[in-house]
Design a protein around this motif. Structure first.
Motif, mmCIF file in Angstrom:
data_model
loop_
_atom_site.group_PDB
_atom_site.id
_atom_site.type_symbol
_atom_site.label_atom_id
_atom_site.label_comp_id
_atom_site.label_asym_id
_atom_site.label_seq_id
_atom_site.Cartn_x
_atom_site.Cartn_y
_atom_site.Cartn_z
ATOM 1 N N ALA A 73 0.824 -1.214 0.000
ATOM 2 C CA ALA A 73 0.000 0.000 0.000
ATOM 3 C C ALA A 73 0.855 1.259 0.000
ATOM 4 O O ALA A 73 0.576 2.209 -0.737
ATOM 5 N N MET A 74 1.897 1.271 0.806
ATOM 6 C CA MET A 74 2.748 2.462 0.870
ATOM 7 C C MET A 74 3.486 2.680 -0.444
ATOM 8 O O MET A 74 3.558 3.793 -0.943
ATOM 9 N N THR A 76 2.689 1.647 -3.448
ATOM 10 C CA THR A 76 1.754 2.055 -4.495
ATOM 11 C C THR A 76 1.336 3.509 -4.328
ATOM 12 O O THR A 76 1.341 4.280 -5.290
ATOM 13 N N THR A 77 0.985 3.896 -3.113
ATOM 14 C CA THR A 77 0.538 5.268 -2.866
ATOM 15 C C THR A 77 1.658 6.275 -3.096
ATOM 16 O O THR A 77 1.452 7.291 -3.755
ATOM 17 N N VAL A 78 2.826 5.983 -2.565
ATOM 18 C CA VAL A 78 3.956 6.910 -2.715
ATOM 19 C C VAL A 78 4.346 7.042 -4.179
ATOM 20 O O VAL A 78 4.565 8.152 -4.675
ATOM 21 N N SER A 79 4.417 5.921 -4.895
ATOM 22 C CA SER A 79 4.800 6.013 -6.305
ATOM 23 C C SER A 79 3.712 6.694 -7.129
ATOM 24 O O SER A 79 4.011 7.402 -8.086
ATOM 25 N N PHE A 80 2.453 6.506 -6.757
ATOM 26 C CA PHE A 80 1.342 7.137 -7.472
ATOM 27 C C PHE A 80 1.379 8.653 -7.307
ATOM 28 O O PHE A 80 1.240 9.402 -8.274
ATOM 29 N N ILE A 81 1.596 9.108 -6.091
ATOM 30 C CA ILE A 81 1.549 10.544 -5.818
ATOM 31 C C ILE A 81 2.846 11.241 -6.202
ATOM 32 O O ILE A 81 2.838 12.308 -6.809
ATOM 33 N N SER A 83 5.293 10.340 -8.291
ATOM 34 C CA SER A 83 5.934 10.083 -9.582
ATOM 35 C C SER A 83 5.857 11.288 -10.511
ATOM 36 O O SER A 83 6.587 11.381 -11.478
ATOM 37 N N THR A 86 0.477 11.807 -11.983
ATOM 38 C CA THR A 86 -0.908 12.125 -11.652
ATOM 39 C C THR A 86 -1.047 13.530 -11.091
ATOM 40 O O THR A 86 -2.023 14.208 -11.366
#
Length: 123
Positions: A73-74, A76-81, A83, A86
């Motif tokens: 979860a961490m 995925t969230t960190v890479s999503f925000i 990167s 998005t």
């Protein structure tokens, strides 16, 4: 074959399928196929191996029950925000920009963007 080797093979195979589908749908919506797509796939594969390595590292550091919740979860969230894909880094504060540029996710996304744009010097 060891458990980690199976995980790497399955993860890499899954990511290759996701890449193929992503580019296939992009082409359906008007994206022009070119040699830049091949370079983009090569860059994305190297990034996929990095993500796989980070996942395996997390799997060795914490228990198998905690790795999905904490690292999955961490990560995925960190890479999503952070990167920059998005949410542009320009709208984030200076502290978040510094953190994002320190982590590998931002640079991996920039490499993929440069490959698709044909700006090979930035890769």
């Amino acid at each position: 074959m060891l458990k980690g080797e199976v995980t790497i093979l399955l993860t890499t195979h899954y990511l290759e399928e996701v890449e193929s589908l992503t580019f296939a749908f992009a082409i359906l919506f008007g994206f022009q196929w070119s040699a830049r797509v091949v370079v983009g796939i090569a860059v994305i594969l190297s990034t996929a191996l990095m993500y796989t390595a980070i996942g395996l590292l997390c799997g060795t550091l914490v228990s198998d029950k905690a790795v999905g919740g904490i690292c999955g979860a961490m990560l995925t969230t960190v890479s999503f925000i952070l990167s920059g894909l998005t949410i542009p880094l320009t709208v984030m504060g200076h502290a978040f920009q510094t953190i994002a540029q320190t982590l590998p996710f931002y640079h991996a996304a920039q490499m993929a963007n440069a490959a698709i744009a044909g700006d090979y010097g930035r890769i």
